[in-house]
Enzyme design. Sequence first.
Site, PDB file in Angstrom:
ATOM      1  N   HIS A  92     -98.922  21.241  16.016  1.00  0.00           N
ATOM      2  CA  HIS A  92     -97.698  20.551  16.439  1.00  0.00           C
ATOM      3  C   HIS A  92     -98.010  19.066  16.238  1.00  0.00           C
ATOM      4  CE1 HIS A  92     -94.276  19.167  18.743  1.00  0.00           C
ATOM      5  NE2 HIS A  92     -95.061  18.576  19.632  1.00  0.00           N
ATOM      6  N   ASP A 127    -102.006  21.746  20.894  1.00  0.00           N
ATOM      7  CA  ASP A 127    -102.925  22.760  20.338  1.00  0.00           C
ATOM      8  C   ASP A 127    -104.345  22.577  20.867  1.00  0.00           C
ATOM      9  OD1 ASP A 127    -101.009  24.003  18.323  1.00  0.00           O
ATOM     10  OD2 ASP A 127    -100.908  21.891  17.801  1.00  0.00           O
ATOM     11  N   ARG A 140     -86.202  22.502  14.878  1.00  0.00           N
ATOM     12  CA  ARG A 140     -85.775  21.310  14.111  1.00  0.00           C
ATOM     13  C   ARG A 140     -85.598  21.673  12.637  1.00  0.00           C
ATOM     14  NH1 ARG A 140     -90.183  17.540  17.234  1.00  0.00           N
ATOM     15  NH2 ARG A 140     -88.781  16.761  18.842  1.00  0.00           N
ATOM     16  N   ASP A 148     -90.612  22.547  16.603  1.00  0.00           N
ATOM     17  CA  ASP A 148     -90.568  22.093  15.201  1.00  0.00           C
ATOM     18  C   ASP A 148     -89.779  23.095  14.347  1.00  0.00           C
ATOM     19  OD1 ASP A 148     -93.380  20.195  15.432  1.00  0.00           O
ATOM     20  OD2 ASP A 148     -93.155  21.933  16.733  1.00  0.00           O
ATOM     21  N   ARG A 175    -106.451   6.977  21.280  1.00  0.00           N
ATOM     22  CA  ARG A 175    -105.857   8.319  21.428  1.00  0.00           C
ATOM     23  C   ARG A 175    -106.872   9.319  21.978  1.00  0.00           C
ATOM     24  NH1 ARG A 175    -102.182   9.939  16.333  1.00  0.00           N
ATOM     25  NH2 ARG A 175    -101.434  11.551  17.734  1.00  0.00           N
TER      26      ARG A 175
END
Length: 329
Positions: free
Chosen positions: A179, A127, A155, A152, A92
């Site tokens: 996020h 972010d 949601r 978010d 990642r």
Amino acid sequence: MSDKWKPRKVVIVGAGAVGSTFAYALAQSGLADEIVLLDANHELAMGQVLDLAHGQAFFPSVQIREAQAADYADARLIVITAGAKQRSGEARLELLQRNAKIIYDIIDDIVRQESTAVVVIVSNPVDILTYVAHERSGWRRGRIIGSGTVLDSARFRHLLSQHCGVDVHNVHAYMMGEHGDSEFAAWSMTNVAGMPVEQFCHLCLKCDDWRAARRKIADDVKHSAYHIIEYKGATWFAVGLALTQIAAPILRNQHGVLTVSSVLEGEYGLNGVSLGVPCIVSREGVEQVLQVKLSPDEQSALEKSAGVLREIIEKLTLSPSSQSKPKGA
Ligand SMILES: NC(=O)c1ccc[n+]([C@@H]2O[C@H](COP(=O)([O-])OP(=O)(O)OC[C@H]3O[C@@H](n4cnc5c(N)ncnc54)[C@H](O)[C@@H]3O)[C@@H](O)[C@H]2O)c1
């Protein structure tokens, strides 16, 4: 027509699933006079432009075309959805480094064009990339913002609305922080039908255990993207609409309150990080970070989220070629 009239031009960088869905939603909203799409894949950009342009008879008048870097100069808003896909076996952090390099290069182009636009970063991890874009630009913090937890929060409102049996438009609620996995539901700011959520819970008597219900709702918000990704590989519809919600106060100087990702300068006792907090958004971008009085649990969740993000920022190193910083505007 007055000589001073300037079209509300929106440049969308990255014409993939998110960029094109945003373009589609924006075209229908009537908020923009020009929507221009830029993508490293020219064929994709041209395909999206033609497909969208053929719908012009069905939405308010708007020019749609492919963008050049020169379009940054007089854009009102630049929305960056460009991103690399994860390679097989790639960590990642390596993907993040590649995406940070993409953002750096785009920001360099924007600065070179002496753009006066507000820039909204959408590419993930949003972010972190908002923070590095802000650092790279040398601009005041309000001009480079991230989409943060706007999606978010939508949601969260949807799930609360389903649970409480109340229309989503009568639910005000915010997710804050990263996020991502360390985000949290700001229950102290949650309001249903004009009442603090506690008061509504006492009236409605629908759940046996409201504490467990709250935990489940907050967890479901956090996991919603994972579920969609399991089903169809990625998310694009709701984020496209969330971006239209962010574009509206910027293009219309509306002063909307949104949990965009903003670089903090001492608010909530935090510095050196960008994350989702309630902000007043206008044509200036973030005009004010609202420093809400959070509960002690929420304040510590925000600090934890900032810690998670800072740890990643510290690990980030960029190749020498991407470190020759252009002159900031
Ligand atoms: N912040 C949020 O709430 C949110 C929600 C959903 C997705 N996302 C993120 O948005 C990004 C885009 O997602 P997607 O599904 O549209 O991906 P996608 O792969 O469909 O599109 C990305 C596009 O970026 C283009 N691109 C790559 N490098 C570029 C460069 N240097 N200049 C111009 N274009 C370039 C690619 O050609 C591709 O078309 C991802 O990082 C994703 O994780 C964010």
